[in-house]
Design an enzyme around this catalytic site. Sequence first.
Site, PDB file in Angstrom:
ATOM      1  N   ASN A  23       0.814  -1.212   0.000  1.00 32.19           N
ATOM      2  CA  ASN A  23       0.000   0.000   0.000  1.00 32.19           C
ATOM      3  C   ASN A  23       0.854   1.271   0.000  1.00 32.19           C
ATOM      4  OD1 ASN A  23      -2.286  -1.492  -0.138  1.00 32.19           O
ATOM      5  ND2 ASN A  23      -2.919  -1.197   1.993  1.00 32.19           N
ATOM      6  N   CYS A 118     -10.868  -4.673  -4.920  1.00 31.06           N
ATOM      7  CA  CYS A 118     -11.550  -5.697  -4.123  1.00 31.06           C
ATOM      8  C   CYS A 118     -13.025  -5.324  -3.956  1.00 31.06           C
ATOM      9  CB  CYS A 118     -10.923  -5.772  -2.733  1.00 31.06           C
ATOM     10  SG  CYS A 118      -9.401  -6.699  -2.661  1.00 31.06           S
ATOM     11  N   ARG A 123     -16.942   1.974  -1.575  1.00 26.95           N
ATOM     12  CA  ARG A 123     -15.694   2.703  -1.754  1.00 26.95           C
ATOM     13  C   ARG A 123     -15.796   3.874  -2.728  1.00 26.95           C
ATOM     14  NH1 ARG A 123     -10.966  -1.766  -1.908  1.00 26.95           N
ATOM     15  NH2 ARG A 123      -9.828  -0.320  -0.634  1.00 26.95           N
ATOM     16  N   ASP A 308      -7.577  -4.447   7.264  1.00 28.01           N
ATOM     17  CA  ASP A 308      -6.871  -5.413   6.413  1.00 28.01           C
ATOM     18  C   ASP A 308      -6.363  -6.631   7.186  1.00 28.01           C
ATOM     19  OD1 ASP A 308      -7.349  -3.849   4.222  1.00 28.01           O
ATOM     20  OD2 ASP A 308      -5.307  -3.072   4.032  1.00 28.01           O
ATOM     21  N   ARG A 400      -1.885 -10.545  -5.711  1.00 28.64           N
ATOM     22  CA  ARG A 400      -1.953  -9.087  -5.684  1.00 28.64           C
ATOM     23  C   ARG A 400      -1.211  -8.529  -4.471  1.00 28.64           C
ATOM     24  NH1 ARG A 400      -7.434  -6.875  -5.157  1.00 28.64           N
ATOM     25  NH2 ARG A 400      -6.059  -5.129  -4.791  1.00 28.64           N
TER      26      ARG A 400
HETATM   27  C1  UD1 Z   1      -6.533   1.893   1.761  1.00 24.52           C
HETATM   28  C2  UD1 Z   1      -5.779   0.604   1.560  1.00 24.52           C
HETATM   29  C3  UD1 Z   1      -6.674  -0.595   1.903  1.00 24.52           C
HETATM   30  C4  UD1 Z   1      -7.247  -0.442   3.312  1.00 24.52           C
HETATM   31  C5  UD1 Z   1      -7.911   0.918   3.474  1.00 24.52           C
HETATM   32  C6  UD1 Z   1      -8.377   1.187   4.896  1.00 24.52           C
HETATM   33  C7  UD1 Z   1      -4.266   1.184  -0.239  1.00 24.52           C
HETATM   34  C8  UD1 Z   1      -3.848   0.974  -1.641  1.00 24.52           C
HETATM   35  N1  UD1 Z   1      -5.339   0.514   0.187  1.00 24.52           N
HETATM   36  O1  UD1 Z   1      -7.615   1.877   0.839  1.00 24.52           O
HETATM   37  O2  UD1 Z   1      -5.881  -1.782   1.824  1.00 24.52           O
HETATM   38  O3  UD1 Z   1      -8.174  -1.461   3.531  1.00 24.52           O
HETATM   39  O4  UD1 Z   1      -7.005   1.973   3.114  1.00 24.52           O
HETATM   40  O5  UD1 Z   1      -7.318   1.125   5.777  1.00 24.52           O
HETATM   41  O6  UD1 Z   1      -3.617   1.888   0.506  1.00 24.52           O
HETATM   42  N2  UD1 Z   1     -14.380   6.523   1.594  1.00 24.52           N
HETATM   43  C9  UD1 Z   1     -15.377   7.413   1.266  1.00 24.52           C
HETATM   44  N3  UD1 Z   1     -15.095   8.376   0.330  1.00 24.52           N
HETATM   45  C10 UD1 Z   1     -13.868   8.497  -0.250  1.00 24.52           C
HETATM   46  C11 UD1 Z   1     -12.858   7.594   0.113  1.00 24.52           C
HETATM   47  C12 UD1 Z   1     -13.148   6.612   1.040  1.00 24.52           C
HETATM   48  O7  UD1 Z   1     -16.488   7.344   1.765  1.00 24.52           O
HETATM   49  O8  UD1 Z   1     -13.683   9.394  -1.070  1.00 24.52           O
HETATM   50  C13 UD1 Z   1     -14.672   5.460   2.581  1.00 24.52           C
HETATM   51  C14 UD1 Z   1     -14.524   4.082   1.955  1.00 24.52           C
HETATM   52  O9  UD1 Z   1     -15.716   3.691   1.294  1.00 24.52           O
HETATM   53  C15 UD1 Z   1     -14.250   3.227   3.158  1.00 24.52           C
HETATM   54  C16 UD1 Z   1     -13.416   4.157   4.050  1.00 24.52           C
HETATM   55  O10 UD1 Z   1     -13.690   5.478   3.595  1.00 24.52           O
HETATM   56  O11 UD1 Z   1     -15.428   2.882   3.819  1.00 24.52           O
HETATM   57  C17 UD1 Z   1     -11.936   3.888   4.033  1.00 24.52           C
HETATM   58  O12 UD1 Z   1     -11.434   4.088   2.762  1.00 24.52           O
HETATM   59  P1  UD1 Z   1      -9.953   4.602   2.474  1.00 24.52           P
HETATM   60  O13 UD1 Z   1      -9.242   4.899   3.740  1.00 24.52           O
HETATM   61  O14 UD1 Z   1     -10.030   5.677   1.449  1.00 24.52           O
HETATM   62  O15 UD1 Z   1      -9.333   3.309   1.820  1.00 24.52           O
HETATM   63  P2  UD1 Z   1      -8.435   3.205   0.531  1.00 24.52           P
HETATM   64  O16 UD1 Z   1      -7.468   4.346   0.476  1.00 24.52           O
HETATM   65  O17 UD1 Z   1      -9.272   2.924  -0.640  1.00 24.52           O
END
Ligand code: UD1
Length: 421
Positions: A23, A118, A123, A308, A400
């Site tokens: 990540n 995933c 998301r 995770d 992955r």
């Molecule tokens: C990253 C990690 C992933 C991990 C996650 C949470 C990477 C490549 N992936 O994913 O492995 O599981 O952090 O620790 O680093 N959300 C919104 N709006 C947004 C963005 C996010 O509502 O614009 C919500 C998502 O739906 C989710 C939560 O916020 O419920 C956490 O998401 P986020 O922290 O953004 O995860 P990722 O960056 O996608």
Amino acid sequence: MDSIIVRGGGALRGEIPIAGAKNACLALMPATLLSDEPLTLTNVPRLADIATMTQLLQSLGAEVQSLADGQVLAMSSHDARNHVAEYDIVRKMRASNLVLGPLLARHGKAVVSLPGGCAIGARPMDLHIHGLQAMGAEIELRDGYLHAVARNGLKGAEIELRFPSVGATENVLMAATLARGTTVIRNAAREPEISDLATCLRAMGARIEGDGTGTIIIEGVERLHGATHPVIVDRIELGTYMLAPAIAGGEVELTGGRRELLPAFCEKLEEAGIEIEETADGLKVSRPNGRVRSVDVETAPFPGFPTDLQAQMMALMCTAEGVSVLHETIFENRFMHAPELMRMGAQIEVRGGTATVTGVERLKGAPVMATDLRASVSLILAGLAAEGETVVNRVYHLDRGYEHVVRKFRGIGADIERVSN
Ligand code: UD1
């Protein structure tokens, strides 16, 4: 399609070297787009997701060379002129959205397909979008693509995230390094991967303070220069392998591991009766005789218990003594491993974001299906504790995120093999 066969039973002993963090690397790679000069990453994990990001950056015109058997990535965006991230590559991995901020900062415009990744929840990307809009970008969604333009360039802004999203923090952080003026990100994600990105950006000449806390302050600079940066240790791989001796018994040393990468997780393991010792090279984990105790877990942003590691922790709780309640607060659909674990004899009841696990003395091997990256490895862990043979199908998810997974488990004495069907 390949399968992994695990025969459970034996205690595990030995050493596992922990790779660089997937990540972190997926956020560090797009940082190349912010500079004309070369960015070199070392301690790169060898994973399908890294190959996908390589392909994406190359499609944008960046040069990405894999050296030292894949552990070094030498990148240059000197001639990167394309600002369109196509659906065909982006759909393979959600982290592709991390090119949005850097592309906007570099070209003043970006067209990025909405990502796949995933299937663990909706998301959305609203937090990324609001952050970049606050910096002066106009963004609209057309034909499945985000079209972003910053007509007068990006400018510093005060941004308060509704939720400390890792990806949104990374996108805004990267974009802000080249914006005019000061950007403040409040309720920023505090994950170690954010600090790793900030450290790399600072090495490239960015002015950033407060990473690792909830408030990050970025003062935009004219340009960034080249740098070489070692990718931080993968705390999720670390936690996953810490669970191997916890589940199967024995003693395993995880080299490169550090407790501060997983504070809440380490506390929960100890509460369950697992011993964790800090050594000169990493962490040594052992399970004293007898069954593990059930513990309750609630996932949360860092420094809380990582989502995770929830699936893997559930695998441990399946054979613990007592009842364990697991609350998933980050993603709404992240219990797909539960029905698979139940095929192995686990007693689990799922209601919304809560899973209640009643520990059983022993799991039984069964054919199971990997449904996402972390779910896949939880099934392998469960297989280590099960009687007989567990066959995990659809293991492409594993490639992955886990480098040399069979080799690493074998290195500590697990009876595991990969077969092509
Ligand atoms: C990253 C990690 C992933 C991990 C996650 C949470 C990477 C490549 N992936 O994913 O492995 O599981 O952090 O620790 O680093 N959300 C919104 N709006 C947004 C963005 C996010 O509502 O614009 C919500 C998502 O739906 C989710 C939560 O916020 O419920 C956490 O998401 P986020 O922290 O953004 O995860 P990722 O960056 O996608």
